[in-house]
Design a protein around this motif. Sequence first.
Motif, PDB file in Angstrom:
ATOM      1  N   ASP A  23       0.852  -1.195   0.000  1.00 27.46           N
ATOM      2  CA  ASP A  23       0.000   0.000   0.000  1.00 27.46           C
ATOM      3  C   ASP A  23       0.886   1.244   0.000  1.00 27.46           C
ATOM      4  OD1 ASP A  23      -2.239   1.639   0.111  1.00 27.46           O
ATOM      5  OD2 ASP A  23      -2.513   1.426   2.268  1.00 27.46           O
ATOM      6  N   TYR A  78       6.192  -7.739   4.090  1.00 31.69           N
ATOM      7  CA  TYR A  78       4.868  -7.113   4.167  1.00 31.69           C
ATOM      8  C   TYR A  78       3.876  -7.987   3.428  1.00 31.69           C
ATOM      9  CZ  TYR A  78       1.617  -3.103   3.409  1.00 31.69           C
ATOM     10  OH  TYR A  78       0.545  -2.249   3.354  1.00 31.69           O
ATOM     11  N   TRP A  79       2.753  -8.294   4.098  1.00 32.54           N
ATOM     12  CA  TRP A  79       1.666  -9.074   3.504  1.00 32.54           C
ATOM     13  C   TRP A  79       2.111 -10.442   2.961  1.00 32.54           C
ATOM     14  CZ3 TRP A  79      -1.559  -4.679   0.621  1.00 32.54           C
ATOM     15  CH2 TRP A  79      -2.115  -3.839   1.577  1.00 32.54           C
ATOM     16  N   ASN A 118      -1.605  -4.388  14.515  1.00 29.42           N
ATOM     17  CA  ASN A 118      -2.377  -3.351  13.836  1.00 29.42           C
ATOM     18  C   ASN A 118      -3.848  -3.659  14.081  1.00 29.42           C
ATOM     19  OD1 ASN A 118       0.128  -2.738  12.806  1.00 29.42           O
ATOM     20  ND2 ASN A 118      -0.309  -3.409  10.711  1.00 29.42           N
ATOM     21  N   ASN A 141       5.230  -7.020   8.698  1.00 33.44           N
ATOM     22  CA  ASN A 141       3.965  -6.315   8.888  1.00 33.44           C
ATOM     23  C   ASN A 141       2.790  -7.105   8.327  1.00 33.44           C
ATOM     24  OD1 ASN A 141       2.480  -3.592   9.419  1.00 33.44           O
ATOM     25  ND2 ASN A 141       1.885  -4.168   7.337  1.00 33.44           N
ATOM     26  N   GLU A 142       1.811  -7.387   9.192  1.00 30.49           N
ATOM     27  CA  GLU A 142       0.537  -8.015   8.777  1.00 30.49           C
ATOM     28  C   GLU A 142       0.733  -9.183   7.838  1.00 30.49           C
ATOM     29  OE1 GLU A 142      -2.114  -5.138   7.120  1.00 30.49           O
ATOM     30  OE2 GLU A 142      -2.628  -4.328   9.078  1.00 30.49           O
ATOM     31  N   TYR A 171      -7.879  -2.064  13.184  1.00 27.33           N
ATOM     32  CA  TYR A 171      -8.633  -1.035  12.455  1.00 27.33           C
ATOM     33  C   TYR A 171     -10.116  -1.059  12.811  1.00 27.33           C
ATOM     34  CZ  TYR A 171      -4.694   0.671   9.797  1.00 27.33           C
ATOM     35  OH  TYR A 171      -3.517   1.286   9.450  1.00 27.33           O
ATOM     36  N   PHE A 199      -0.302   9.722   2.125  1.00 28.08           N
ATOM     37  CA  PHE A 199       0.818   9.275   1.274  1.00 28.08           C
ATOM     38  C   PHE A 199       0.265   8.651   0.008  1.00 28.08           C
ATOM     39  CE2 PHE A 199       0.404   4.705   2.190  1.00 28.08           C
ATOM     40  CZ  PHE A 199      -0.332   4.726   3.376  1.00 28.08           C
ATOM     41  N   GLU A 213      -0.662   0.098  14.575  1.00 27.79           N
ATOM     42  CA  GLU A 213      -1.490   0.898  13.659  1.00 27.79           C
ATOM     43  C   GLU A 213      -2.924   0.930  14.156  1.00 27.79           C
ATOM     44  OE1 GLU A 213      -1.369  -0.212   9.464  1.00 27.79           O
ATOM     45  OE2 GLU A 213       0.788  -0.587   9.592  1.00 27.79           O
ATOM     46  N   TYR A 229     -12.054  -0.636   9.061  1.00 23.41           N
ATOM     47  CA  TYR A 229     -12.219  -1.795   8.163  1.00 23.41           C
ATOM     48  C   TYR A 229     -13.300  -2.749   8.680  1.00 23.41           C
ATOM     49  CZ  TYR A 229      -8.197  -0.405   5.377  1.00 23.41           C
ATOM     50  OH  TYR A 229      -7.350   0.273   4.537  1.00 23.41           O
TER      51      TYR A 229
HETATM   52  C1  GCB Z   1      -2.323  -1.582   7.143  1.00 25.50           C
HETATM   53  C2  GCB Z   1      -0.986  -1.595   6.546  1.00 25.50           C
HETATM   54  C3  GCB Z   1      -0.608  -0.248   5.988  1.00 25.50           C
HETATM   55  C4  GCB Z   1      -1.788   0.305   5.209  1.00 25.50           C
HETATM   56  C5  GCB Z   1      -2.938   0.515   6.169  1.00 25.50           C
HETATM   57  C6  GCB Z   1      -4.198   1.032   5.477  1.00 25.50           C
HETATM   58  O1  GCB Z   1      -2.660  -2.365   7.981  1.00 25.50           O
HETATM   59  O2  GCB Z   1      -0.005  -2.048   7.423  1.00 25.50           O
HETATM   60  O3  GCB Z   1       0.521  -0.381   5.168  1.00 25.50           O
HETATM   61  O4  GCB Z   1      -1.467   1.480   4.535  1.00 25.50           O
HETATM   62  O5  GCB Z   1      -3.250  -0.705   6.759  1.00 25.50           O
HETATM   63  O6  GCB Z   1      -4.345   2.224   5.331  1.00 25.50           O
HETATM   64  O7  GCB Z   1      -5.013   0.209   5.083  1.00 25.50           O
END
Ligand code: GCB
Length: 610
Positions: free
Chosen positions: A193, A388-389, A486, A426-427, A488, A566, A516, A492
């Motif tokens: 991302d 990542y991912w 992380n 990460n994730e 959300y 970003f 996060e 999400y």
């Molecule tokens: C995440 C990722 C990050 C993304 C963010 C998002 O969990 O680690 O790289 O940019 O979510 O905004 O979805």
Amino acid sequence: MKKLIPLLLMLLASTQLFSQENLLQNAYSRDGSTLNGRWNYILDPYESGFYNYRREPHDQSENPGAGAYFLNSKPKDETDRVEYDFDVAPTLVVPGDWNSQKENLLYYEGTLWYKKSFDIPDFDAKKRYYLHFGAVNYFADVYVNGKKLGTHRGGFTPFNFEMTELLKAKDNFVIVRVDNKRAADEVPTVSTDWWNYGGITRGVTIYELSQTFIEDYNLQLDTKNPSLLTGSLQLNGPAKADTRVEISIPGLKIKKSVTTDAEGFATIEIPAKKLVRWTTTNPKRYAVTLSTDSDEISDTIGFRNIATKGSDILLNKDKIFLKGISIHEENVMRGGRAYSMEDARVLLGWAKELGCNFVRLAHYPHNENMVRLADELGLLVWEEIPVYWTIDWENSKTYNRAETQLKEVIARDKNRASVIIWSMANETPQSDARLKFLTDLANTTKSLDSTRLITAALEDHPSEGNKDKMVIEDKFAEVVDIVSFNQYYGWYGGAIENLKNIRWEIDIDKPVIISEFGAAALQGNHGNKTEMWTEENQEYLYEETLPTLAKIPQLSGMTPWILTDFRSPRRMHDVYQNGYNRKGLISETGDKKKAFYTLQDFYDGFGNEP
Ligand code: GCB
């Protein structure tokens, strides 16, 4: 067999050439000649400067044809055909990504060749010359005066090659083939991302060194005895054995000599009773100089300890709460990758204004100015590699690529007091192969640097039978020093108004960092607090999330997502996103959103500050 011998010789020669040399420690502080500035470039989407028409790499051939761009060929006369010419080609500024410099390169992913001519006015054949790159995204093939110096892969870490034998005083040229195509077995992999900025994104420097020089060193506070400095050093060159190296720290009235062994290596132990330790409120650093008869290098080093005890993080034995923010390496106001000290001052200046004592440099190693400035400002740092991912977990080559990047960033930053955490990933989706991959990375990290803490940004999920109870079920949590995840909730999934009912139950006695959380808002877009994309909605999410997280008994820090909007090619809503991830607390125009102040207020009233 006769036919095989030249082939074997060629392979041998190429492996020697292609192996990257040890990183020069603290090249940052050495006097070098910069090659920054304008470089000519040729866009090469079909890679015809790299492969011949049978798709064989020109640089593997004993007699590469004039079509090989690294030769920088010129027609011999008017009848001679050469189908490229760097000297009439347009230019790009180095350091800098190409995407933000030319409109037609905004989305470019592929091969692009750079060329720069240079002289070495005081060229001295008795010296050694190194060519150093801060970073090139992603593959770099480097050639000097038509000969290959080596290759490097990985877009965010430094590398250097010795080029002494290829140089002369005048009319040298360096050509770099850069390729930023994404690939499933690389690190990062194809989906992320963030923007895949290509190019020579950090500075390029030539270092003139003596025959035998100080290649590497580390010096830190002993993890058990806070009145002792411990470390080691390594010389490179013909006179590396049995050589005296003096270490001086005038601020502590220290002058100490060590003598290297047959390999040029020496350990260092220096009692330092009166030492003032580096903290976030008094980031005391000492000038440290290492010298031999032929070389001298100076650094500015802070000394501190970092450890965990139960669910606490201890900085010099004092419990600290990490008030952080996540940051991408982007100067969003100028556009493009951040690289300079000025960029670092903007980003870390905002973090300070927010009340942070901690930053998460996501999702890859940032440029060195960031950690140098963090040292100076008293900001603690989480560094990370782009695992990542959906990484190719089963692939040993992919593992090696991740490990190489990890080793390179540790080599670069091991003397920075600000850096307290190495994050492995990460994730990442759980599997046995992924657990092995990450555990191997963690073990490598511990073996290279036992003075810092290890973590990874994991994921939470609702427990079975109670959707308001969130849990972390991940075997890698047993490996790390700090459990980070992380979350959300409210963006999400889940409703913001339900956040007050959410509980995170983490069944492990280790510090917890929320690596996060966040919500997207278009700066200047106002409305009801339940309306997505408004500043009020983002503010509402922060207002409800912060007190809920504060109830986690092991909570030791957080790095909300994210300091600034970003660029991301995943974010294409034409009204709200326009190619930007909008979870920033600050917009691409540098304007603060309401949630910036919510977090600032929270940090203002939270926690002690050793
Ligand atoms: C995440 C990722 C990050 C993304 C963010 C998002 O969990 O680690 O790289 O940019 O979510 O905004 O979805």
